[in-house]
Each structure stands twice: as structure tokens, then as C-alpha cells.
Enzyme design. Structure first.
Site, PDB file in Angstrom:
ATOM      1  N   ASN A   9       0.878  -1.175   0.000  1.00 21.81           N
ATOM      2  CA  ASN A   9       0.000   0.000   0.000  1.00 21.81           C
ATOM      3  C   ASN A   9       0.910   1.219   0.000  1.00 21.81           C
ATOM      4  O   ASN A   9       1.484   1.564   1.021  1.00 21.81           O
ATOM      5  CB  ASN A   9      -0.897  -0.036   1.252  1.00 21.81           C
ATOM      6  CG  ASN A   9      -1.772   1.202   1.359  1.00 21.81           C
ATOM      7  OD1 ASN A   9      -1.792   2.038   0.446  1.00 21.81           O
ATOM      8  ND2 ASN A   9      -2.487   1.325   2.469  1.00 21.81           N
ATOM      9  N   LYS A  11       0.121   4.210  -0.268  1.00 24.31           N
ATOM     10  CA  LYS A  11      -0.529   5.394   0.331  1.00 24.31           C
ATOM     11  C   LYS A  11      -0.266   6.610  -0.574  1.00 24.31           C
ATOM     12  O   LYS A  11      -0.214   6.459  -1.784  1.00 24.31           O
ATOM     13  CB  LYS A  11      -0.053   5.577   1.772  1.00 24.31           C
ATOM     14  CG  LYS A  11      -0.261   4.289   2.589  1.00 24.31           C
ATOM     15  CD  LYS A  11      -0.090   4.447   4.062  1.00 24.31           C
ATOM     16  CE  LYS A  11      -0.302   3.082   4.740  1.00 24.31           C
ATOM     17  NZ  LYS A  11      -0.200   3.147   6.199  1.00 24.31           N
ATOM     18  N   HIS A  98      -9.523   0.951   4.821  1.00 25.43           N
ATOM     19  CA  HIS A  98      -8.263   1.160   5.538  1.00 25.43           C
ATOM     20  C   HIS A  98      -8.507   2.080   6.729  1.00 25.43           C
ATOM     21  O   HIS A  98      -9.328   3.000   6.659  1.00 25.43           O
ATOM     22  CB  HIS A  98      -7.224   1.764   4.587  1.00 25.43           C
ATOM     23  CG  HIS A  98      -5.854   1.742   5.168  1.00 25.43           C
ATOM     24  ND1 HIS A  98      -5.437   2.658   6.110  1.00 25.43           N
ATOM     25  CD2 HIS A  98      -4.818   0.881   4.992  1.00 25.43           C
ATOM     26  CE1 HIS A  98      -4.202   2.361   6.466  1.00 25.43           C
ATOM     27  NE2 HIS A  98      -3.797   1.291   5.801  1.00 25.43           N
ATOM     28  N   GLU A 100      -6.912   4.481   7.860  1.00 30.75           N
ATOM     29  CA  GLU A 100      -6.715   5.915   7.591  1.00 30.75           C
ATOM     30  C   GLU A 100      -7.954   6.509   6.948  1.00 30.75           C
ATOM     31  O   GLU A 100      -8.304   7.663   7.195  1.00 30.75           O
ATOM     32  CB  GLU A 100      -5.468   6.109   6.721  1.00 30.75           C
ATOM     33  CG  GLU A 100      -4.200   5.850   7.534  1.00 30.75           C
ATOM     34  CD  GLU A 100      -3.038   5.284   6.754  1.00 30.75           C
ATOM     35  OE1 GLU A 100      -3.014   5.358   5.513  1.00 30.75           O
ATOM     36  OE2 GLU A 100      -2.120   4.734   7.413  1.00 30.75           O
ATOM     37  N   GLU A 170      -5.378  -5.250  10.262  1.00 31.53           N
ATOM     38  CA  GLU A 170      -4.340  -4.251  10.508  1.00 31.53           C
ATOM     39  C   GLU A 170      -4.625  -3.547  11.837  1.00 31.53           C
ATOM     40  O   GLU A 170      -5.424  -2.606  11.875  1.00 31.53           O
ATOM     41  CB  GLU A 170      -4.338  -3.198   9.397  1.00 31.53           C
ATOM     42  CG  GLU A 170      -4.032  -3.741   8.022  1.00 31.53           C
ATOM     43  CD  GLU A 170      -3.459  -2.661   7.097  1.00 31.53           C
ATOM     44  OE1 GLU A 170      -2.369  -2.900   6.568  1.00 31.53           O
ATOM     45  OE2 GLU A 170      -4.073  -1.605   6.936  1.00 31.53           O
ATOM     46  N   GLY A 176       2.499   2.056  10.786  1.00 29.61           N
ATOM     47  CA  GLY A 176       3.428   3.169  10.680  1.00 29.61           C
ATOM     48  C   GLY A 176       4.145   3.497  11.978  1.00 29.61           C
ATOM     49  O   GLY A 176       4.775   4.544  12.099  1.00 29.61           O
ATOM     50  N   SER A 216       3.468  -2.404  10.178  1.00 35.05           N
ATOM     51  CA  SER A 216       4.923  -2.440  10.387  1.00 35.05           C
ATOM     52  C   SER A 216       5.559  -3.761   9.966  1.00 35.05           C
ATOM     53  O   SER A 216       6.524  -4.216  10.590  1.00 35.05           O
ATOM     54  CB  SER A 216       5.269  -2.112  11.850  1.00 35.05           C
ATOM     55  OG  SER A 216       4.865  -0.797  12.156  1.00 35.05           O
TER      56      SER A 216
HETATM   57  P1  13P Z   1       3.028   0.188   7.637  1.00 32.83           P
HETATM   58  O1  13P Z   1       3.530  -1.073   7.017  1.00 32.83           O
HETATM   59  O2  13P Z   1       3.767   1.415   7.182  1.00 32.83           O
HETATM   60  O3  13P Z   1       2.907   0.070   9.118  1.00 32.83           O
HETATM   61  O4  13P Z   1       1.537   0.415   7.092  1.00 32.83           O
HETATM   62  C1  13P Z   1       0.646  -0.642   7.126  1.00 32.83           C
HETATM   63  C2  13P Z   1      -0.554  -0.281   6.347  1.00 32.83           C
HETATM   64  O5  13P Z   1      -1.294   0.616   6.704  1.00 32.83           O
HETATM   65  C3  13P Z   1      -0.806  -1.020   5.105  1.00 32.83           C
HETATM   66  O6  13P Z   1      -2.082  -0.760   4.616  1.00 32.83           O
END
Ligand code: 13P
Length: 253
Positions: A9, A11, A98, A100, A170, A176, A216
Site C-alpha cells: 500500500n 498510500k 483502511h 486511515e 491491521e 506506521g 509495520s
Molecule cells: P506500515 O507497514 O507502514 O505500518 O503500514 C501498514 C498499512 O497501513 C498497510 O495498509
């Protein structure tokens, strides 16, 4: 047997030039080095879906995916992208729900149910995200919250359509932050998710659905996370922005 999938992803990262370089590098490494039958998906910003798809070509192991789509079919929804548009551009996967998008764009379970329907109507594969924030984990509410997220957005599907969904667990506190869930925490939640699907759709269906872990994931921890029997791959954020590291994660499945 259910599919093993490692999805990146991206982002809101990269310029067009950087995205093209990353996609070309990942494609080359995956084609040369990936020995398993795993599927790799690059979920890029909308603007880069077509150029990245063109770079990936007709590969049977590496595909492009979107990070979101509209619940609407078409019309006056400025800035949105529909499932029909993704389908027409030969984009087979779309991330939905997601954390976010839930957190910053107010997407709730009912809206996500409509987005899942829109995606499935156009034969896209939704990568449906679920997971709990830290305060919910701390008060031991993670299992019930994740079950509720599945019920709200997926459990209206019939026995056939549920089979077209990929689930990504997740935990929000692991996204992150560099704080990965332990392999045991991931396995426990994946087993909870699979049992919950089995309670509604039966064991055979639950055994056929891929459940990815996200939060992560990196080249150093992927192997241990992916070794758990209910973890069918990963949804990778930060580490998917580096071709070598992402390839190593894909090779860990
Ligand atoms: P990270 O791998 O940066 O923690 O992000 C995970 C994520 O949100 C994947 O959709």
C-alpha cells in the site's frame, strides 16, 4: 487452497517518475526471484494505476490495485473514482476500509458495505481492512470490535460473494509505528476472524478466504509473521516503498 498474497500500500507517496521506477524494479525482482505461487499486488495512488499497470503488463503474479473506490456507480461526485472505472482500466484489486480512511475520511461500516458491493458488482477483489485502535486493545475490546467490523461491512454478502473478498487485519497501533503485532497476536486475531466467518458461512468458506496481516511488516519480521497458519500474507505500507525490501517480504511467504 487459499491464495498467498503480499500487497504493497503505497498510500500518498512517490511522484510519477519514482512510482514508475519502483514498479519496474519490483516487477523485475519478483519475476526473477519469487519461487512460490504467491500473488503480489501494488496498490498505488489513483494517478499511477495506469502507468504502473502498463509496466507490470500481463504478469500472472504481480497486479495493480487501487486504495479506495466510490460507493456510487457514476455521477456528480467530484474527485471520486468508481469501481466501473477501475474495472475498465483493468485494475483487479481495491483496498477498502483502511483505518486511515475510517479515521480521516469518516468512512463507517455501512458506507464500506456499499463500497464492497460496488467493487464486487464490477468483479474487483476488495482487500477489506479491519483492526482495532490502541485504546480498544488496551481494554481488551479488540476481538469484538473486529467481529463487528466484519459484520457491518461483509456479512450481508451471500455465500458466493464473500469468497471474492480478501481480508486484511491491521491493528491501528501497529500501522506506521514500527510496533508490529507479535506473531502470536497476529495468529490469534486471524483465527478469531476465520472462526467468525465460519460461524456465518461455514468452515469450508472460511478456510478459502485469504487473511493478510498489516502493520509495520518489514523484511526482518515477515517470515515469522507469515509462518502462522492463519496468516496468508501481508499488507505492507512503508516497506513497500523500497523495491528490495518489499521483494524480500514477498519472498518470505
Ligand atoms: P506500515 O507497514 O507502514 O505500518 O503500514 C501498514 C498499512 O497501513 C498497510 O495498509
Amino acid at each position: 487452497m487459499r491464495k498467498k498474497i503480499v500487497a504493497g500500500n503505497w498510500k500518498m507517496n512517490k511522484t510519477l517518475e519514482e512510482a514508475s521506477i519502483l514498479a519496474s524494479e519490483v516487477k523485475g525482482m519478483i519475476e526473477d526471484e519469487l519461487m512460490s505461487g504467491a500473488i503480489v499486488v501494488l496498490c498505488t495512488p489513483s494517478l499511477f494505476l495506469l502507468p504502473v499497470r502498463n509496466i507490470l503488463g500481463d504478469s500472472k503474479r504481480i497486479f495493480v490495485g487501487a486504495q479506495n473506490c466510490s460507493e456510487h456507480e457514476s455521477g456528480a461526485f467530484t474527485g471520486e473514482i468508481s469501481a466501473a472505472m477501475l474495472k475498465s482500466a483493468k485494475v483487479p484489486y481495491v483496498i477498502l476500509g483502511h483505518s486511515e480512511r475510517r479515521q480521516y475520511f469518516g468512512e463507517d461500516g455501512a458506507l464500506l458495505a456499499r463500497k464492497v458491493d460496488a467493487a464486487l458488482k464490477h468483479n474487483l477483489t476488495p482487500i477489506f481492512c479491519c483492526g482495532e485502535p490502541l485504546e480498544v486493545r488496551e481494554r481488551n475490546g479488540h476481538e469484538s470490535l473486529v467481529k463487528k467490523q466484519l459484520e457491518e461491512s461483509l456479512f450481508h454478502l451471500d455465500d458466493t460473494h464473500i469468497l471474492s473478498v480478501v481480508i486484511a487485519y491491521e491493528p491501528v497501533w501497529a500501522i506506521g509505528t514500527g510496533k508490529t503485532a507479535s506473531a502470536q497476536q497476529a495468529e490469534d486475531m486471524h483465527a478469531v476472524i476465520r472462526r467468525h466467518i465460519a460461524s456465518k458461512y461455514g468452515q469450508d468458506t472460511a478456510e478459502s478466504i485469504s487473511i493478510l496481516y498489516g502493520g509495520s511488516v518489514n523484511a526482518a519480521n515477515a517470515k515469522e509473521l507469515f509462518a502462522s497458519k492463519d496468516v496468508d500474507g501481508g499488507l505492507v505500507g512503508g516497506a513497500s516503498l523500497k523495491s528490495r525490501e518489499f521483494t524480500e517480504i514477498a519472498k518470505a511467504i
